[in-house]
Design a protein around this motif. Sequence first.
Motif, PDB file in Angstrom:
ATOM      1  N   GLY A 249       0.795  -1.220   0.000  1.00  0.00           N
ATOM      2  CA  GLY A 249       0.000   0.000   0.000  1.00  0.00           C
ATOM      3  C   GLY A 249       0.828   1.270   0.000  1.00  0.00           C
ATOM      4  O   GLY A 249       0.282   2.356  -0.182  1.00  0.00           O
ATOM      5  N   SER A 250       2.142   1.148   0.203  1.00  0.00           N
ATOM      6  CA  SER A 250       3.012   2.330   0.300  1.00  0.00           C
ATOM      7  C   SER A 250       3.862   2.538  -0.947  1.00  0.00           C
ATOM      8  O   SER A 250       4.772   3.381  -0.921  1.00  0.00           O
ATOM      9  CB  SER A 250       3.941   2.189   1.521  1.00  0.00           C
ATOM     10  OG  SER A 250       3.216   2.042   2.713  1.00  0.00           O
ATOM     11  N   ARG A 251       3.607   1.820  -2.009  1.00  0.00           N
ATOM     12  CA  ARG A 251       4.489   1.870  -3.180  1.00  0.00           C
ATOM     13  C   ARG A 251       4.667   3.278  -3.764  1.00  0.00           C
ATOM     14  O   ARG A 251       5.789   3.651  -4.114  1.00  0.00           O
ATOM     15  CB  ARG A 251       3.978   0.905  -4.250  1.00  0.00           C
ATOM     16  CG  ARG A 251       4.266  -0.556  -3.937  1.00  0.00           C
ATOM     17  CD  ARG A 251       3.702  -1.463  -5.001  1.00  0.00           C
ATOM     18  NE  ARG A 251       2.247  -1.409  -5.022  1.00  0.00           N
ATOM     19  CZ  ARG A 251       1.487  -2.111  -5.870  1.00  0.00           C
ATOM     20  NH1 ARG A 251       2.047  -2.870  -6.796  1.00  0.00           N
ATOM     21  NH2 ARG A 251       0.174  -2.017  -5.821  1.00  0.00           N
TER      22      ARG A 251
ATOM     23  N   ALA B 264       8.757   4.512   4.531  1.00  0.00           N
ATOM     24  CA  ALA B 264      10.089   4.019   4.883  1.00  0.00           C
ATOM     25  C   ALA B 264      10.034   3.175   6.145  1.00  0.00           C
ATOM     26  O   ALA B 264      10.719   2.151   6.270  1.00  0.00           O
ATOM     27  CB  ALA B 264      11.047   5.197   5.058  1.00  0.00           C
ATOM     28  N   LYS B 265       9.206   3.597   7.101  1.00  0.00           N
ATOM     29  CA  LYS B 265       9.026   2.817   8.333  1.00  0.00           C
ATOM     30  C   LYS B 265       8.486   1.432   8.036  1.00  0.00           C
ATOM     31  O   LYS B 265       8.911   0.427   8.633  1.00  0.00           O
ATOM     32  CB  LYS B 265       8.084   3.576   9.273  1.00  0.00           C
ATOM     33  CG  LYS B 265       7.725   2.830  10.554  1.00  0.00           C
ATOM     34  CD  LYS B 265       6.432   2.031  10.435  1.00  0.00           C
ATOM     35  CE  LYS B 265       5.237   2.925  10.217  1.00  0.00           C
ATOM     36  NZ  LYS B 265       3.970   2.146  10.095  1.00  0.00           N
ATOM     37  N   ASN B 266       7.540   1.339   7.092  1.00  0.00           N
ATOM     38  CA  ASN B 266       6.977   0.035   6.740  1.00  0.00           C
ATOM     39  C   ASN B 266       8.051  -0.915   6.210  1.00  0.00           C
ATOM     40  O   ASN B 266       8.058  -2.111   6.524  1.00  0.00           O
ATOM     41  CB  ASN B 266       5.878   0.204   5.686  1.00  0.00           C
ATOM     42  CG  ASN B 266       4.650   0.890   6.240  1.00  0.00           C
ATOM     43  OD1 ASN B 266       4.386   0.846   7.443  1.00  0.00           O
ATOM     44  ND2 ASN B 266       3.883   1.518   5.372  1.00  0.00           N
ATOM     45  N   VAL B 267       8.972  -0.379   5.418  1.00  0.00           N
ATOM     46  CA  VAL B 267      10.030  -1.216   4.841  1.00  0.00           C
ATOM     47  C   VAL B 267      11.079  -1.561   5.893  1.00  0.00           C
ATOM     48  O   VAL B 267      11.466  -2.724   6.054  1.00  0.00           O
ATOM     49  CB  VAL B 267      10.683  -0.506   3.639  1.00  0.00           C
ATOM     50  CG1 VAL B 267      11.876  -1.317   3.124  1.00  0.00           C
ATOM     51  CG2 VAL B 267       9.657  -0.316   2.520  1.00  0.00           C
ATOM     52  N   ALA B 268      11.554  -0.544   6.632  1.00  0.00           N
ATOM     53  CA  ALA B 268      12.607  -0.774   7.619  1.00  0.00           C
ATOM     54  C   ALA B 268      12.127  -1.688   8.741  1.00  0.00           C
ATOM     55  O   ALA B 268      12.820  -2.631   9.150  1.00  0.00           O
ATOM     56  CB  ALA B 268      13.094   0.551   8.186  1.00  0.00           C
ATOM     57  N   GLY B 269      10.927  -1.411   9.248  1.00  0.00           N
ATOM     58  CA  GLY B 269      10.371  -2.278  10.279  1.00  0.00           C
ATOM     59  C   GLY B 269      10.056  -3.659   9.742  1.00  0.00           C
ATOM     60  O   GLY B 269      10.222  -4.667  10.445  1.00  0.00           O
TER      61      GLY B 269
END
Length: 257
Positions: free
Chosen positions: A62-64, A185-190
């Motif tokens: 959903g964050s693409r 970025a938080k979604n990817v890093a986390g």
Amino acid sequence: MSAWQLGFLFLAGLGGGLTGSVAGLASLVSYPALLAVGLPPVVANVTNTVAMLGTTAGSVAGSRPELVGQGRTLLRLSLLTGVGGAVGGALLLVTPSDTFEVIVPWLIALASLLLVVAPRLRRWAERRAESSGAGRGATPLGPLTLAAAFAVALYGGYFGAAAGVMMLALLSVAWSQSLARSNAAKNVAGGAANVVAAVVFAFVAPVNWVAVAVLGAGLLVGSRTGPAIVRRVPATPLRIAIALAGLGLAVSLWLQA
């Protein structure tokens, strides 16, 4: 597990996905649900970490649009948080279960309090982004920020609840870009920290795979549909109710421990 327990876990997954959309605290719903169906605390925690892969997949998908142009910095950050997640997962496996049962009520209480203050953190981050004229670009992350991101990822690998809020707050403070892009970025890093910890647990921890399948499916659906639903639901009452329930659970587990 009985049919009602499986149905309960799926609904908890939906709720966890929605909660993640509101405040990044999916584990505050999913972990207590695993305890409620009778899983011991450590088994519930490792099972929850593996099931959270559903939330990672849904939130990243959903964050693409917001991830465009962040690839190089996110690769560096994700490698670091992946290592942090592995260390946190290993720490959980070598920690005596009695110790974990003593620590976890305090972690849940911390997650609940962060859920209450999360909107203030976000508003502060928005004001900071506006005052700095943040655009689509991102400034490099410094050593202190990377060290803090590693610590958050370690915590996420060990327990997880509120790790998303912690990471978002950190990136919002350290990264001069819009809040939406920091959240992506938080979604990817986390997610990187969660994936690595989940792989470790899948091979060496007592994961309940039936619970993973059902809870993970609910988390995936909830995290994908969450943004559209949350727009129509008053966020503040939901957030306060979840925080109060989390504090109640923390007190109950503390008394039991």
